[in-house]
Design a protein around this motif. Structure first.
Motif, PDB file in Angstrom:
ATOM      1  N   GLU A   1       0.827  -1.203   0.000  1.00  0.00           N
ATOM      2  CA  GLU A   1       0.000   0.000   0.000  1.00  0.00           C
ATOM      3  C   GLU A   1       0.865   1.259   0.000  1.00  0.00           C
ATOM      4  O   GLU A   1       0.597   2.214  -0.739  1.00  0.00           O
ATOM      5  CB  GLU A   1      -0.914  -0.017   1.231  1.00  0.00           C
ATOM      6  CG  GLU A   1      -1.816   1.208   1.335  1.00  0.00           C
ATOM      7  CD  GLU A   1      -2.676   1.183   2.582  1.00  0.00           C
ATOM      8  OE1 GLU A   1      -2.986   2.280   3.106  1.00  0.00           O
ATOM      9  OE2 GLU A   1      -3.031   0.077   3.039  1.00  0.00           O
TER      10      GLU A   1
ATOM     11  N   GLY B   1       2.465   1.959  -3.366  1.00  0.00           N
ATOM     12  CA  GLY B   1       1.500   2.567  -4.282  1.00  0.00           C
ATOM     13  C   GLY B   1       1.256   4.033  -3.973  1.00  0.00           C
ATOM     14  O   GLY B   1       1.194   4.875  -4.880  1.00  0.00           O
ATOM     15  N   ILE B   2       1.133   4.355  -2.680  1.00  0.00           N
ATOM     16  CA  ILE B   2       0.902   5.751  -2.267  1.00  0.00           C
ATOM     17  C   ILE B   2       2.077   6.627  -2.678  1.00  0.00           C
ATOM     18  O   ILE B   2       1.896   7.727  -3.225  1.00  0.00           O
ATOM     19  CB  ILE B   2       0.682   5.823  -0.734  1.00  0.00           C
ATOM     20  CG1 ILE B   2      -0.655   5.183  -0.370  1.00  0.00           C
ATOM     21  CG2 ILE B   2       0.734   7.274  -0.250  1.00  0.00           C
ATOM     22  CD1 ILE B   2      -0.881   5.047   1.126  1.00  0.00           C
TER      23      ILE B   2
ATOM     24  N   GLU C   1       4.353   6.074  -5.034  1.00  0.00           N
ATOM     25  CA  GLU C   1       4.410   6.189  -6.497  1.00  0.00           C
ATOM     26  C   GLU C   1       3.373   7.183  -7.003  1.00  0.00           C
ATOM     27  O   GLU C   1       3.659   7.999  -7.903  1.00  0.00           O
ATOM     28  CB  GLU C   1       4.192   4.817  -7.128  1.00  0.00           C
ATOM     29  CG  GLU C   1       5.383   3.871  -6.951  1.00  0.00           C
ATOM     30  CD  GLU C   1       5.091   2.480  -7.481  1.00  0.00           C
ATOM     31  OE1 GLU C   1       3.996   2.296  -8.077  1.00  0.00           O
ATOM     32  OE2 GLU C   1       5.934   1.582  -7.296  1.00  0.00           O
ATOM     33  N   ASP C   2       2.170   7.136  -6.452  1.00  0.00           N
ATOM     34  CA  ASP C   2       1.112   8.070  -6.871  1.00  0.00           C
ATOM     35  C   ASP C   2       1.495   9.509  -6.527  1.00  0.00           C
ATOM     36  O   ASP C   2       1.265  10.431  -7.324  1.00  0.00           O
ATOM     37  CB  ASP C   2      -0.208   7.716  -6.180  1.00  0.00           C
ATOM     38  CG  ASP C   2      -0.797   6.410  -6.700  1.00  0.00           C
ATOM     39  OD1 ASP C   2      -0.369   5.957  -7.790  1.00  0.00           O
ATOM     40  OD2 ASP C   2      -1.666   5.822  -6.014  1.00  0.00           O
ATOM     41  N   MET C   3       2.087   9.711  -5.331  1.00  0.00           N
ATOM     42  CA  MET C   3       2.482  11.063  -4.930  1.00  0.00           C
ATOM     43  C   MET C   3       3.611  11.588  -5.815  1.00  0.00           C
ATOM     44  O   MET C   3       3.610  12.766  -6.200  1.00  0.00           O
ATOM     45  CB  MET C   3       2.923  11.056  -3.456  1.00  0.00           C
ATOM     46  CG  MET C   3       1.786  10.832  -2.473  1.00  0.00           C
ATOM     47  SD  MET C   3       2.360  10.728  -0.747  1.00  0.00           S
ATOM     48  CE  MET C   3       2.899  12.427  -0.487  1.00  0.00           C
TER      49      MET C   3
ATOM     50  N   GLU D   1       4.199  10.715  -8.922  1.00  0.00           N
ATOM     51  CA  GLU D   1       3.646  11.003 -10.257  1.00  0.00           C
ATOM     52  C   GLU D   1       2.813  12.282 -10.232  1.00  0.00           C
ATOM     53  O   GLU D   1       2.851  13.077 -11.179  1.00  0.00           O
ATOM     54  CB  GLU D   1       2.784   9.822 -10.710  1.00  0.00           C
ATOM     55  CG  GLU D   1       2.282   9.964 -12.143  1.00  0.00           C
ATOM     56  CD  GLU D   1       1.579   8.727 -12.642  1.00  0.00           C
ATOM     57  OE1 GLU D   1       0.952   8.800 -13.732  1.00  0.00           O
ATOM     58  OE2 GLU D   1       1.641   7.689 -11.962  1.00  0.00           O
ATOM     59  N   ALA D   2       2.044  12.490  -9.137  1.00  0.00           N
ATOM     60  CA  ALA D   2       1.208  13.691  -9.039  1.00  0.00           C
ATOM     61  C   ALA D   2       2.055  14.956  -8.958  1.00  0.00           C
ATOM     62  O   ALA D   2       1.699  15.995  -9.528  1.00  0.00           O
ATOM     63  CB  ALA D   2       0.300  13.587  -7.809  1.00  0.00           C
ATOM     64  N   HIS D   3       3.196  14.853  -8.273  1.00  0.00           N
ATOM     65  CA  HIS D   3       4.048  16.032  -8.096  1.00  0.00           C
ATOM     66  C   HIS D   3       4.980  16.279  -9.283  1.00  0.00           C
ATOM     67  O   HIS D   3       5.215  17.423  -9.668  1.00  0.00           O
ATOM     68  CB  HIS D   3       4.905  15.888  -6.827  1.00  0.00           C
ATOM     69  CG  HIS D   3       4.151  16.128  -5.552  1.00  0.00           C
ATOM     70  ND1 HIS D   3       3.614  17.348  -5.205  1.00  0.00           N
ATOM     71  CD2 HIS D   3       3.844  15.285  -4.529  1.00  0.00           C
ATOM     72  CE1 HIS D   3       3.011  17.261  -4.036  1.00  0.00           C
ATOM     73  NE2 HIS D   3       3.140  16.010  -3.608  1.00  0.00           N
TER      74      HIS D   3
ATOM     75  N   SER E   1       5.425  11.316 -14.796  1.00  0.00           N
ATOM     76  CA  SER E   1       6.064  10.018 -15.010  1.00  0.00           C
ATOM     77  C   SER E   1       7.479  10.236 -15.519  1.00  0.00           C
ATOM     78  O   SER E   1       7.677  10.737 -16.631  1.00  0.00           O
ATOM     79  CB  SER E   1       5.256   9.188 -16.017  1.00  0.00           C
ATOM     80  OG  SER E   1       3.957   8.947 -15.514  1.00  0.00           O
TER      81      SER E   1
END
Length: 335
Positions: free
Chosen positions: A26, A29-30, A32-34, A36-38, A41
């Motif tokens: 978990e 994933g969190i 990686e998402d943060m 990518e959001a900041h 890719s």
């Protein structure tokens, strides 16, 4: 990304084992998402990872959120280990008391009710003493600052990802099962010695019928030796607790292991310098219950072994202590 794995390790090492794998996935994933959001890719730099981990915050505090509560009885650095060891010792006491109850009931079935009442009262007494001594031990360790660097929470400045501990080398990691077995063995031993030392002996059978148990310990004067024995067992349990707390072999832990082993060896030598520890009537009871004549070769052999019991017991402790110390330093210093 090594820093991400170190962060995940710092969080999950404070959580129950059955939750670690799921929470680790978990967190990956969190993160990686943060990222990518900041930053979109891309191949992320160490500074970008550093920024995201700072945003997630101190891994100790995040672990507390996953546990759902804040715990400060002993201190947040040592409290998870305190609870874990308390559970192990409690389970070991219950197991040992149950074994004593079963053995005493097999030997004397008519006394089952009395044995059960004795088991319950002894269980309450032993559990209370265990809780008190474990709490005192951890309280002293917390007060004296005997905490591995990996578990320390830096409260003097704001946390940064550079504070993350290194993931231990698998070769230096201490298997929890080994330390747990050591604690359980020590607790079972002290329970037997305290509450049923008359059962520690040689069972004598005739025609598949138990005639009795010849105690190897001097039951009448054994209580005077209990402070020595309690100290030796407490030190042994403390050593296993240190292994659980550290989680990996370090130079500091190896040195502590050596000091503890030397102290234990000195106490064992002092304990066995007084022959009062052994049952003075062992051989006469063996003749009476075993149906063996004092003229038999078997009697002579057993007598010779019995007379050397102290020597070989101390030698056994010396050998085990040396091996344990050498292994500790080998695992701490190997690359």
């Amino acid at each position: 990304m090594e820093m991400v794995e170190r962060y995940i390790y710092a969080v999950t090492q404070r959580l129950p084992e059955n939750q670690r794998e799921d929470i680790a996935e978990e967190l990956r994933g969190i993160i990686e998402d943060m990222l990518e959001a900041h930053f979109g890719s891309q191949n992320y730099t160490e500074e970008q990872v550093h920024h995201v981990l700072l945003e997630l915050g101190n891994p100790n505090e995040l672990a507390e959120q996953y546990r759902g509560s804040k715990r400060y009885l002993i201190g947040p650095d040592l409290f998870p280990s305190f609870i874990f060891i308390l559970k192990i010792v409690s389970l070991a006491i219950m197991t040992a008391m149950s074994i004593v109850f079963v053995i005493e009931t097999i030997i004397e079935p008519s006394a089952v009710i009395g044995n059960f009442i004795s088991m319950v009262t002894s269980l309450i007494s032993a559990a209370a003493q265990a809780f008190a001594w474990i709490t005192i031990g951890f309280g002293i360790a917390d007060y004296k600052g005997i905490v591995p660097d990996d578990l320390k929470k830096n409260t003097t400045r704001e946390w940064t990802p550079t504070d993350l501990p290194e993931i231990p080398d698998r070769k230096k990691q201490i298997k929890r099962a080994d330390a747990i077995i050591g604690i359980i063995f020590s607790v079972v031993a002290i329970v037997f010695v305290t509450f049923s030392n008359e059962l520690i002996g040689v069972p004598i059978f005739r025609n598949d019928e138990l005639m009795g148990i010849i105690p190897v310990l001097n039951v009448e004067s054994f209580n005077s030796l209990l402070p020595f024995i309690y100290t030796i067992v407490a030190i042994s349990i403390g050593k296993e607790c240190l292994k659980l707390i550290y989680g990996k072999w370090t130079k500091q832990l190896a040195l502590l292991t050596m000091i503890i082993n030397v102290v234990t060896l000195i106490l064992v030598a002092l304990l066995f310098t007084d022959q009062v520890v052994w049952n003075p009537g062992f051989m006469s009871e063996f003749v009476e219950l075993g149906g063996v004549s004092s003229q038999d070769e078997l009697y002579a052999l057993i007598k010779q072994v019995w007379e050397q019991a102290t020597f070989w017991t101390v030698i056994g402790f010396v050998v085990v202590t040396i091996i344990d110390t050498v292994v500790a330093f080998y695992k701490a210093y190997r690359k």
